[in-house]
Design a protein around this motif. Structure first.
Motif, mmCIF file in Angstrom:
data_model
loop_
_atom_site.group_PDB
_atom_site.id
_atom_site.type_symbol
_atom_site.label_atom_id
_atom_site.label_comp_id
_atom_site.label_asym_id
_atom_site.label_seq_id
_atom_site.Cartn_x
_atom_site.Cartn_y
_atom_site.Cartn_z
ATOM 1 N N ARG A 328 0.751 -1.206 -0.104
ATOM 2 C CA ARG A 328 0.115 -0.038 0.094
ATOM 3 C C ARG A 328 0.819 1.227 -0.049
ATOM 4 N NH1 ARG A 328 -4.911 -0.771 0.373
ATOM 5 N NH2 ARG A 328 -5.831 -2.740 1.150
ATOM 6 N N TYR A 329 0.331 2.254 -0.578
ATOM 7 C CA TYR A 329 1.031 3.705 -0.548
ATOM 8 C C TYR A 329 0.502 4.429 0.556
ATOM 9 C CZ TYR A 329 1.998 8.454 -2.356
ATOM 10 O OH TYR A 329 2.365 9.580 -2.532
ATOM 11 N N LEU A 330 1.506 4.450 1.609
ATOM 12 C CA LEU A 330 1.092 5.234 2.788
ATOM 13 C C LEU A 330 2.082 5.949 3.561
ATOM 14 C CD1 LEU A 330 -0.558 1.762 4.518
ATOM 15 C CD2 LEU A 330 -1.818 3.720 3.678
ATOM 16 N N PRO A 331 2.175 7.041 2.590
ATOM 17 C CA PRO A 331 3.417 7.730 3.078
ATOM 18 C C PRO A 331 3.730 8.548 4.381
ATOM 19 C CG PRO A 331 2.102 8.986 1.573
ATOM 20 C CD PRO A 331 1.578 7.626 1.458
ATOM 21 N N ARG A 332 2.643 8.797 5.008
ATOM 22 C CA ARG A 332 2.456 9.437 6.245
ATOM 23 C C ARG A 332 3.175 8.357 7.049
ATOM 24 N NH1 ARG A 332 -3.091 9.819 8.251
ATOM 25 N NH2 ARG A 332 -2.529 7.668 8.778
ATOM 26 N N ASP A 333 2.868 7.133 6.957
ATOM 27 C CA ASP A 333 3.078 6.457 8.105
ATOM 28 C C ASP A 333 4.064 5.630 8.181
ATOM 29 O OD1 ASP A 333 0.438 6.940 9.235
ATOM 30 O OD2 ASP A 333 -0.594 5.692 7.733
ATOM 31 N N TYR A 334 4.885 5.406 6.955
ATOM 32 C CA TYR A 334 6.041 4.695 6.962
ATOM 33 C C TYR A 334 7.133 4.942 8.090
ATOM 34 C CZ TYR A 334 4.382 3.453 2.402
ATOM 35 O OH TYR A 334 3.413 2.919 1.309
ATOM 36 N N PRO A 335 7.541 6.241 8.356
ATOM 37 C CA PRO A 335 8.211 6.688 9.422
ATOM 38 C C PRO A 335 7.831 5.969 10.749
ATOM 39 C CG PRO A 335 8.243 8.604 8.038
ATOM 40 C CD PRO A 335 7.083 7.419 7.454
ATOM 41 N N LEU A 336 6.399 6.235 10.876
ATOM 42 C CA LEU A 336 5.784 5.894 12.233
ATOM 43 C C LEU A 336 6.068 4.211 12.414
ATOM 44 C CD1 LEU A 336 4.464 6.142 14.739
ATOM 45 C CD2 LEU A 336 2.259 6.449 13.288
ATOM 46 N N PHE A 337 5.721 3.436 11.375
ATOM 47 C CA PHE A 337 5.822 2.064 11.275
ATOM 48 C C PHE A 337 7.075 1.552 11.853
ATOM 49 C CE2 PHE A 337 2.693 1.535 7.718
ATOM 50 C CZ PHE A 337 1.565 1.907 8.459
ATOM 51 N N ALA A 338 8.325 2.366 11.365
ATOM 52 C CA ALA A 338 9.541 1.906 11.592
ATOM 53 C C ALA A 338 9.972 2.264 13.105
ATOM 54 C CB ALA A 338 10.651 2.738 10.929
ATOM 55 N N ARG A 339 9.096 3.057 13.871
ATOM 56 C CA ARG A 339 9.441 3.239 15.369
ATOM 57 C C ARG A 339 8.639 2.116 16.184
ATOM 58 N NH1 ARG A 339 10.422 9.497 17.119
ATOM 59 N NH2 ARG A 339 11.606 10.202 15.401
ATOM 60 N N LEU A 340 7.401 1.739 15.759
ATOM 61 C CA LEU A 340 6.849 1.044 16.469
ATOM 62 C C LEU A 340 7.591 -0.322 16.819
ATOM 63 C CD1 LEU A 340 3.390 1.053 14.653
ATOM 64 C CD2 LEU A 340 4.290 2.483 16.777
ATOM 65 N N GLU A 341 7.160 -0.928 17.977
ATOM 66 C CA GLU A 341 7.563 -2.167 18.637
ATOM 67 C C GLU A 341 6.672 -3.229 18.347
ATOM 68 O OE1 GLU A 341 10.237 -2.693 19.875
ATOM 69 O OE2 GLU A 341 11.003 -0.709 19.919
ATOM 70 N N PRO A 342 7.248 -4.585 18.339
ATOM 71 C CA PRO A 342 6.319 -5.721 18.177
ATOM 72 C C PRO A 342 4.954 -5.810 18.884
ATOM 73 C CG PRO A 342 8.389 -6.385 17.470
ATOM 74 C CD PRO A 342 8.453 -5.100 18.114
ATOM 75 N N GLY A 343 3.789 -5.704 18.481
ATOM 76 C CA GLY A 343 2.796 -5.900 19.485
ATOM 77 C C GLY A 343 2.060 -4.388 19.895
ATOM 78 N N ASP A 344 2.685 -3.219 19.362
ATOM 79 C CA ASP A 344 2.165 -2.179 19.396
ATOM 80 C C ASP A 344 0.779 -2.018 18.668
ATOM 81 O OD1 ASP A 344 4.225 -1.094 21.239
ATOM 82 O OD2 ASP A 344 5.080 0.212 19.697
ATOM 83 N N GLN A 345 -0.288 -1.325 19.310
ATOM 84 C CA GLN A 345 -1.332 -1.077 18.591
ATOM 85 C C GLN A 345 -1.398 0.371 18.406
ATOM 86 O OE1 GLN A 345 -4.635 -3.883 19.511
ATOM 87 N NE2 GLN A 345 -3.471 -4.330 21.391
ATOM 88 N N TYR A 346 -2.894 0.987 18.032
ATOM 89 C CA TYR A 346 -3.032 2.338 17.606
ATOM 90 C C TYR A 346 -2.751 3.311 18.883
ATOM 91 C CZ TYR A 346 -4.818 6.316 15.692
ATOM 92 O OH TYR A 346 -5.026 7.729 15.139
ATOM 93 N N PRO A 347 -3.001 2.844 20.001
ATOM 94 C CA PRO A 347 -2.893 3.881 21.063
ATOM 95 C C PRO A 347 -1.207 4.221 21.188
ATOM 96 C CG PRO A 347 -4.503 2.310 22.123
ATOM 97 C CD PRO A 347 -4.080 1.949 20.492
ATOM 98 N N GLU A 348 -0.512 3.100 21.068
ATOM 99 C CA GLU A 348 1.156 3.203 21.081
ATOM 100 C C GLU A 348 1.484 3.833 19.888
ATOM 101 O OE1 GLU A 348 -0.091 -0.086 23.774
ATOM 102 O OE2 GLU A 348 -0.320 0.307 21.571
ATOM 103 N N ALA A 349 0.802 3.661 18.647
ATOM 104 C CA ALA A 349 1.323 4.364 17.330
ATOM 105 C C ALA A 349 0.993 5.909 17.298
ATOM 106 C CB ALA A 349 0.397 3.799 16.313
#
Length: 500
Positions: A328-349
């Protein structure tokens, strides 16, 4: 006619014929693929969605456009078999499989099910029952030796009704022996924790007890899955045998079994896609993702048993390149995905995104370029970094996968955004590709999906995992062939004793 048809089918199988499958509400063919792998012949399918119907046709009857046409479940069995050249509908199929959409069962109730069974036109008075009515009509008209139904666990407690039990009552009145249970795909070699209700019915002339397959893999399921199971089974705990007369306890799962297949076991060999790099160099753009740009298959030093199966599945081997390894084309979120830890859900994001926004403001502040708070530029910058959803209302909207566990349940919603399955590899910083989703659902690399990315995701999320279907198909085949062999031996014995 039906009794005669049953006997003719038994005789045909006793002479070595293959078991023939009719797949209703087939989708792209998860059940069909599993049954085909178990030695069944996929004779026909009924599916309304054009992309899914075409996918089914391409994979099970390539070159025959008749099998790639979308069909409504209201298509009469006689019309279906005539269009496909399969002869009389009562003789064309040995087993019917499928899962009527759960909306069809909404609070129908035991008396309504009986009414539907006895009055095929009852759906005109209760549209909710229509799909179930049509499914029953196929069973009635086609006289299968066995029936398999798959659905969500809530079918055991839907609006206060155990619909699976009510289905068994109706099939029982049609001379079928029934049983149902809850199975999780991760216990059967699928790299996904997917819990579903499975109902099996055999004609009483053949089998008098339903047996479900033993588990092959071990995993201690997370609390959410055990909680959902407990809710689904709540009605069965009542002191009313009629609520659970046909329920079979799930097969035991032992820690001594091989561990469940993990996400990295399943997709770790696929070519890496660095979403941020692809965005920067222009290779990832907005627009429909078509399957027309081949990506060479990687050749990892070590290949897991699961990957080998996906690459070498009989009849569906991998080619040298992948064409559906698209994201998917999700340019806003790629940098955010890189920082998340496994198991993180939307509140953590969301908290992480807020921190990233503050960092961006601080950088601009150092250069004397920070926008005023709540100015148009301030809100524009925030929108470029922070997702707009309320974390209190959407706690489960996102989830970053674990590499060392099976994936959580893949749903048709993958066709809309894919945030439920963010890749565990922070270096790739993205959601799953179509091929990765297919792998997690146990579709082999040679299985082709029709349409573009979104329809393919939807088809995959709606499917029954083929490996799960294969295990069940093997159990059904074993019980049917044992019964038919016994029937043949009994006839031979009776014939010999008569002095003929």
């Amino acid at each position: 006619m039906n009794s005669r048809a049953i006997q003719q089918k038994i005789a045909r199988l006793g002479a070595g014929g293959r078991l023939r499958v009719l797949d209703l509400f087939s989708g792209c063919g998860g059940l069909s693929l599993g049954f085909k792998a178990a030695g069944f012949e996929i004779s026909a399918a009924v599916e309304l969605d054009p992309d899914a119907a075409r996918t089914h046709g391409l994979n099970f009857h390539p070159g025959d456009e008749r099998h790639a046409r979308p069909r409504d479940i209201k298509t009469k069995p006689s019309v279906l078999t005539e269009e496909l050249g399969l002869g009389h509908h009562a003789l064309a199929f040995d087993i019917i499989v499928g899962g009527p959409p759960c909306q069809a069962f909404a609070r129908v109730g035991r008396s309504k099910l009986r009414e539907i069974a006895d009055h095929p036109e009852a759906f005109r008075h209760d549209p909710r029952a229509r799909l179930y009515s049509e499914y029953l009509q196929y069973v009635e008209a086609c006289a299968p030796l066995a029936v398999l139904m798959e659905n969500v666990p809530d079918m055991l407690n839907h609006g206060g009704h155990n619909i699976a039990e009510e289905v068994c009552e109706v099939l029982g009145s049609r001379e079928y022996t029934c049983g149902y249970t809850l199975l999780n795909a991760a216990h059967y070699g699928v790299p996904q924790m997917r819990s579903r209700m499975f109902l099996i019915a055999y004609h009483r002339n053949l089998v008098d007890q339903v047996i479900f397959p033993s588990a092959t893999h071990w995993i201690d399921l997370p609390p959410g899955y055990e909680g959902s199971r407990a809710v689904a089974l709540k009605l069965l705990s009542a002191n009313d045998d009629a609520r659970s007369a046909h329920y079979c306890k799930s097969p035991l799962v032992s820690p001594e079994l091989p561990p469940a297949v993990t996400a990295s076991d399943a997709i770790g060999d696929l070519p890496k896609i660095d979403a941020r790099k692809a965005l920067a160099d222009g290779s990832l753009k907005r627009g429909a993702r078509r399957f027309d740009e081949p990506i060479p298959h990687t050749a990892p030093e070590k290949i897991t048993e699961y990957v080998r199966l996906m690459r070498e599945w009989s009849g569906y081997p991998a080619s040298a390149s992948l064409t559906d390894h698209v994201i998917r084309y999700l340019p806003r979120d790629y940098p955010l995905f890189a920082r998340l830890e496994p198991g993180d859900q939307y509140p953590e994001a969301y908290l992480c995104a807020e921190k990233m926004f503050e960092e961006a403001l601080a950088k601009l502040q150092k250069r004397g370029e920070a926008p005023g708070e709540n100015s148009a530029a301030w809100w524009e910058l925030r929108a470029e970094i922070v997702p707009p959803y309320d974390p209190g209302k959407f706690p489960n909207k996102w989830r970053k996968m674990w590499s060392d566990q099976p994936a959580r349940t893949l749903l048709a919603h993958l066709g809309k955004d894919g945030y439920s399955h963010i890749h565990y590899d922070s270096g790739q910083a993205r959601t799953l590709s179509v091929r990765e989703a297919a792998r997690l659902q146990s579709f082999p690399d040679g299985f082709v999906f029709s349409g573009t990315m979104n329809p393919a995701f939807r088809q995959i999320g709606n499917a029954v995992p083929p490996l799960m279907a294969k295990v069940i198909a093997e159990q059904i085949s074993a019980q049917l062939h044992a019964a038919i062999s016994g029937s043949v031996r009994k006839k031979v014995s009776v014939g010999g004793g008569s002095g003929r």
